[in-house]
Design a protein around this motif. Structure first.
Motif, PDB file in Angstrom:
ATOM      1  N   LEU A  12      -5.179 -52.518   5.634  1.00 45.44           N
ATOM      2  CA  LEU A  12      -4.858 -52.992   4.243  1.00 45.44           C
ATOM      3  C   LEU A  12      -5.783 -52.548   3.213  1.00 45.44           C
ATOM      4  CD1 LEU A  12      -5.055 -56.964   5.601  1.00 45.44           C
ATOM      5  CD2 LEU A  12      -2.987 -55.608   5.130  1.00 45.44           C
ATOM      6  N   GLY A  13      -4.945 -52.686   1.945  1.00 41.69           N
ATOM      7  CA  GLY A  13      -5.815 -52.304   0.793  1.00 41.69           C
ATOM      8  C   GLY A  13      -6.857 -53.187   0.669  1.00 41.69           C
ATOM      9  N   ARG A  99     -14.297 -53.533   0.821  1.00 41.82           N
ATOM     10  CA  ARG A  99     -14.331 -52.274  -0.140  1.00 41.82           C
ATOM     11  C   ARG A  99     -13.570 -51.263   0.635  1.00 41.82           C
ATOM     12  NH1 ARG A  99     -17.103 -48.293   2.195  1.00 41.82           N
ATOM     13  NH2 ARG A  99     -18.513 -48.605   4.111  1.00 41.82           N
ATOM     14  N   GLU A 100     -13.092 -50.209  -0.331  1.00 40.29           N
ATOM     15  CA  GLU A 100     -12.222 -49.221   0.121  1.00 40.29           C
ATOM     16  C   GLU A 100     -13.160 -48.204   0.954  1.00 40.29           C
ATOM     17  OE1 GLU A 100      -9.092 -48.785  -0.291  1.00 40.29           O
ATOM     18  OE2 GLU A 100      -8.476 -50.512  -1.492  1.00 40.29           O
ATOM     19  N   PRO A 107     -12.192 -42.492  10.595  1.00 41.37           N
ATOM     20  CA  PRO A 107     -10.850 -42.942  10.353  1.00 41.37           C
ATOM     21  C   PRO A 107     -10.383 -44.458  10.994  1.00 41.37           C
ATOM     22  CG  PRO A 107     -10.692 -41.110  12.080  1.00 41.37           C
ATOM     23  CD  PRO A 107     -12.207 -41.506  11.601  1.00 41.37           C
ATOM     24  N   GLY A 108      -9.446 -44.857  10.610  1.00 41.04           N
ATOM     25  CA  GLY A 108      -9.007 -46.192  11.271  1.00 41.04           C
ATOM     26  C   GLY A 108      -8.607 -47.490  10.380  1.00 41.04           C
ATOM     27  N   GLY A 109      -8.637 -46.931   9.015  1.00 36.19           N
ATOM     28  CA  GLY A 109      -8.531 -48.070   8.000  1.00 36.19           C
ATOM     29  C   GLY A 109      -8.884 -47.804   6.928  1.00 36.19           C
ATOM     30  N   ARG A 146      -7.870 -62.388  12.648  1.00 29.86           N
ATOM     31  CA  ARG A 146      -6.239 -63.065  12.498  1.00 29.86           C
ATOM     32  C   ARG A 146      -5.957 -62.920  10.795  1.00 29.86           C
ATOM     33  NH1 ARG A 146      -7.229 -68.084  16.755  1.00 29.86           N
ATOM     34  NH2 ARG A 146      -6.764 -66.624  18.713  1.00 29.86           N
ATOM     35  N   LEU A 147      -7.074 -63.383  10.174  1.00 33.11           N
ATOM     36  CA  LEU A 147      -6.686 -63.425   8.650  1.00 33.11           C
ATOM     37  C   LEU A 147      -6.286 -62.056   8.238  1.00 33.11           C
ATOM     38  CD1 LEU A 147      -9.537 -65.776   7.578  1.00 33.11           C
ATOM     39  CD2 LEU A 147      -6.887 -66.117   7.330  1.00 33.11           C
ATOM     40  N   LEU A 148      -6.813 -61.111   8.650  1.00 32.86           N
ATOM     41  CA  LEU A 148      -6.454 -59.817   8.207  1.00 32.86           C
ATOM     42  C   LEU A 148      -5.259 -59.149   8.721  1.00 32.86           C
ATOM     43  CD1 LEU A 148      -9.968 -57.834   8.101  1.00 32.86           C
ATOM     44  CD2 LEU A 148      -8.638 -58.757   6.267  1.00 32.86           C
ATOM     45  N   SER A 149      -4.870 -59.704  10.078  1.00 34.52           N
ATOM     46  CA  SER A 149      -3.437 -59.235  10.879  1.00 34.52           C
ATOM     47  C   SER A 149      -2.212 -59.951  10.246  1.00 34.52           C
ATOM     48  CB  SER A 149      -3.644 -59.477  12.187  1.00 34.52           C
ATOM     49  OG  SER A 149      -3.743 -60.831  12.605  1.00 34.52           O
TER      50      SER A 149
END
Length: 150
Positions: A12-13, A99-100, A107-109, A146-149
């Motif tokens: 996610l951004g 943070r970005e 890698p991975g996100g 879970r919140l992020l998914s």
């Protein structure tokens, strides 16, 4: 005192990760036996107060929290939300950092998330701190995932 830290990476951004992690009522669906009531009108900001009530029936406790730092992520700047826990049973603080990912990071996100928390349970002796820290890490780690998914 029970302290723990959760680090996650999400595709996610930063803005979307922030929105999901600071949607206080959404946390209740992720933390067992908990419901959340926001006591101040939205949107969230410094001064927002909400209460997480955990338990069954009369065997429950309130965990009132106040947002004392609110800095949403922006280009080139990480997001930081700090909550102060002001209850009779649970005190302490929690910080959510978003943070970005920087170039060259594994890698991975697209976004890195850190949830750090320090809890004090007044009725429990300090000897139980490692156990409550481990439980907090597991429960909140699962909640963050879970919140992020979504």
């Amino acid at each position: 005192m029970s302290a723990f830290r959760i680090d996650r990476t999400t595709p996610l951004g930063a803005g979307e990760a922030w929105r999901r992690l600071t949607d206080w009522p959404a946390h209740a669906a992720q933390v067992p036996l908990t419901r959340i009531t926001v006591l101040t009108p939205g949107p969230s900001r410094v001064g927002t107060v909400f209460v997480a009530r955990t338990g069954l029936g009369r065997v429950a406790f309130d965990d009132p929290m106040e947002v004392v730092r609110w800095q949403p992520p922006a280009p080139g700047r990480p997001g930081l939300c700090r909550l102060e826990k002001r209850g009779r049973v649970v005190t302490g603080w929690a910080e959510i950092r978003v943070r970005e990912a920087a170039e060259g990071e594994p890698p991975g996100g697209a976004t890195r998330v850190r949830w750090e928390e320090e809890l004090r349970f007044r009725p429990l002796p300090g000897l139980l701190a490692p156990l409550t820290a481990h439980a907090g890490e597991r429960v909140f780690g699962r909640a963050v995932e879970r919140l992020l998914s979504g």
